[in-house]
Motif scaffolding. Structure first.
Motif, short mmCIF file in Angstrom:
data_model
loop_
_atom_site.label_atom_id
_atom_site.label_comp_id
_atom_site.label_asym_id
_atom_site.label_seq_id
_atom_site.Cartn_x
_atom_site.Cartn_y
_atom_site.Cartn_z
N LYS A 103 42.48 28.62 56.20
CA LYS A 103 41.66 27.41 56.06
C LYS A 103 42.47 26.11 56.11
O LYS A 103 41.95 25.05 55.78
CB LYS A 103 40.84 27.46 54.77
N ASP A 104 43.76 26.21 56.49
CA ASP A 104 44.57 24.99 56.62
C ASP A 104 44.78 24.73 58.11
O ASP A 104 45.53 25.43 58.79
CB ASP A 104 45.92 25.18 55.92
N THR A 105 44.10 23.70 58.62
CA THR A 105 44.18 23.40 60.05
C THR A 105 44.90 22.08 60.33
O THR A 105 45.01 21.68 61.49
CB THR A 105 42.76 23.32 60.64
N SER A 106 45.38 21.45 59.32
CA SER A 106 46.07 20.17 59.51
C SER A 106 47.57 20.41 59.70
O SER A 106 48.12 21.41 59.26
CB SER A 106 45.83 19.25 58.32
N GLY A 107 48.21 19.44 60.34
CA GLY A 107 49.65 19.53 60.52
C GLY A 107 50.03 20.50 61.62
O GLY A 107 49.19 21.12 62.29
N LYS A 108 51.33 20.66 61.80
CA LYS A 108 51.88 21.55 62.83
C LYS A 108 52.19 22.90 62.21
O LYS A 108 52.92 22.97 61.21
CB LYS A 108 53.14 20.92 63.42
#
Length: 204
Positions: free
Chosen positions: A50-55
């Motif tokens: 559920k973590d879609t932010s960042g690289k």
């Protein structure tokens, strides 16, 4: 999964060690017994549900350093006056890829510039319109940041050789001329004997 351990290909079995620290978020990958096959990009990918932010990944390039293997020098072409020839030089191994340089020496082992119009590109030395002055020693150096290795060839430029067909034709021509001369000689001898016999008969 940390419980079952990382998925490892058969080629890396026993050579991979993965250390994971969950509190600090650090992952350390150790590769043992490096080979040239490990010359590649390595990517680290992190997946957090559920973590879609960042690289989600980072990559680096692994360069395995290998000294150049002893190069092999060869002469390609006919080493006769006015011919064009190539000299080749190559190492089977070396990482980073080796660079090549040819050095020319006289027959007395004195360094000299490469002949005019010669080209020296990536281990291929091309010589044009060679002559007796081109004869000598040629040394190729294969080098990378680890170390260097050399090989050498001796070039002896000779006059153009007679072709086999020309030699055969010359021998046949000489044989024919010899037979003709022999036939003429025999004919003259026979005529002379007949004349002498005729004169003796007349006198008798």
């Amino acid at each position: 999964s940390l419980d079952t351990g990382p998925d490892v290909e058969a080629a890396y079995a026993g050579r991979i060690n993965l250390r994971v620290s969950v509190p600090t978020g650090d992952v350390a990958l150790t590769i043992m017994k490096l080979t040239l096959q490990e010359n590649n990009k390595i990517r680290c990918k992190v997946q957090i549900p559920k973590d879609t932010s960042g690289k989600g990944y980072a990559s680096t390039t692994l360069v395995v350093l290998v000294a150049p293997s002893p190069p092999v020098c060869r002469i390609v072409g006919t080493t006769e006056y006015f011919e064009n020839i190539n000299m080749t030089c190559a190492s089977e191994e070396g990482s980073p890829a080796p660079t090549y340089k040819w050095q020319s020496y006289t027959v007395n082992n004195v360094p000299r510039p490469n002949p005019l119009k010669a080209t020296d590109v990536n281990g291929l030395l091309s010589l044009y319109n060679i002559s007796i002055d081109t004869s000598g020693f040629f040394v190729c150096t294969s080098q990378n940041k680890i170390r260097s290795a050399t090989c050498n060839v001796t070039l002896a430029v000779m006059p153009p050789s007679m072709k086999l067909g020309s030699v055969g034709a010359a021998l046949i021509a000489a044989a024919v001329i010899g037979l003709i001369l022999a036939a003429i000689g025999i004919y003259c001898c026979c005529c002379r004997k007949r004349k002498e016999q005729s004169e003796e008969y007349t006198m008798g």
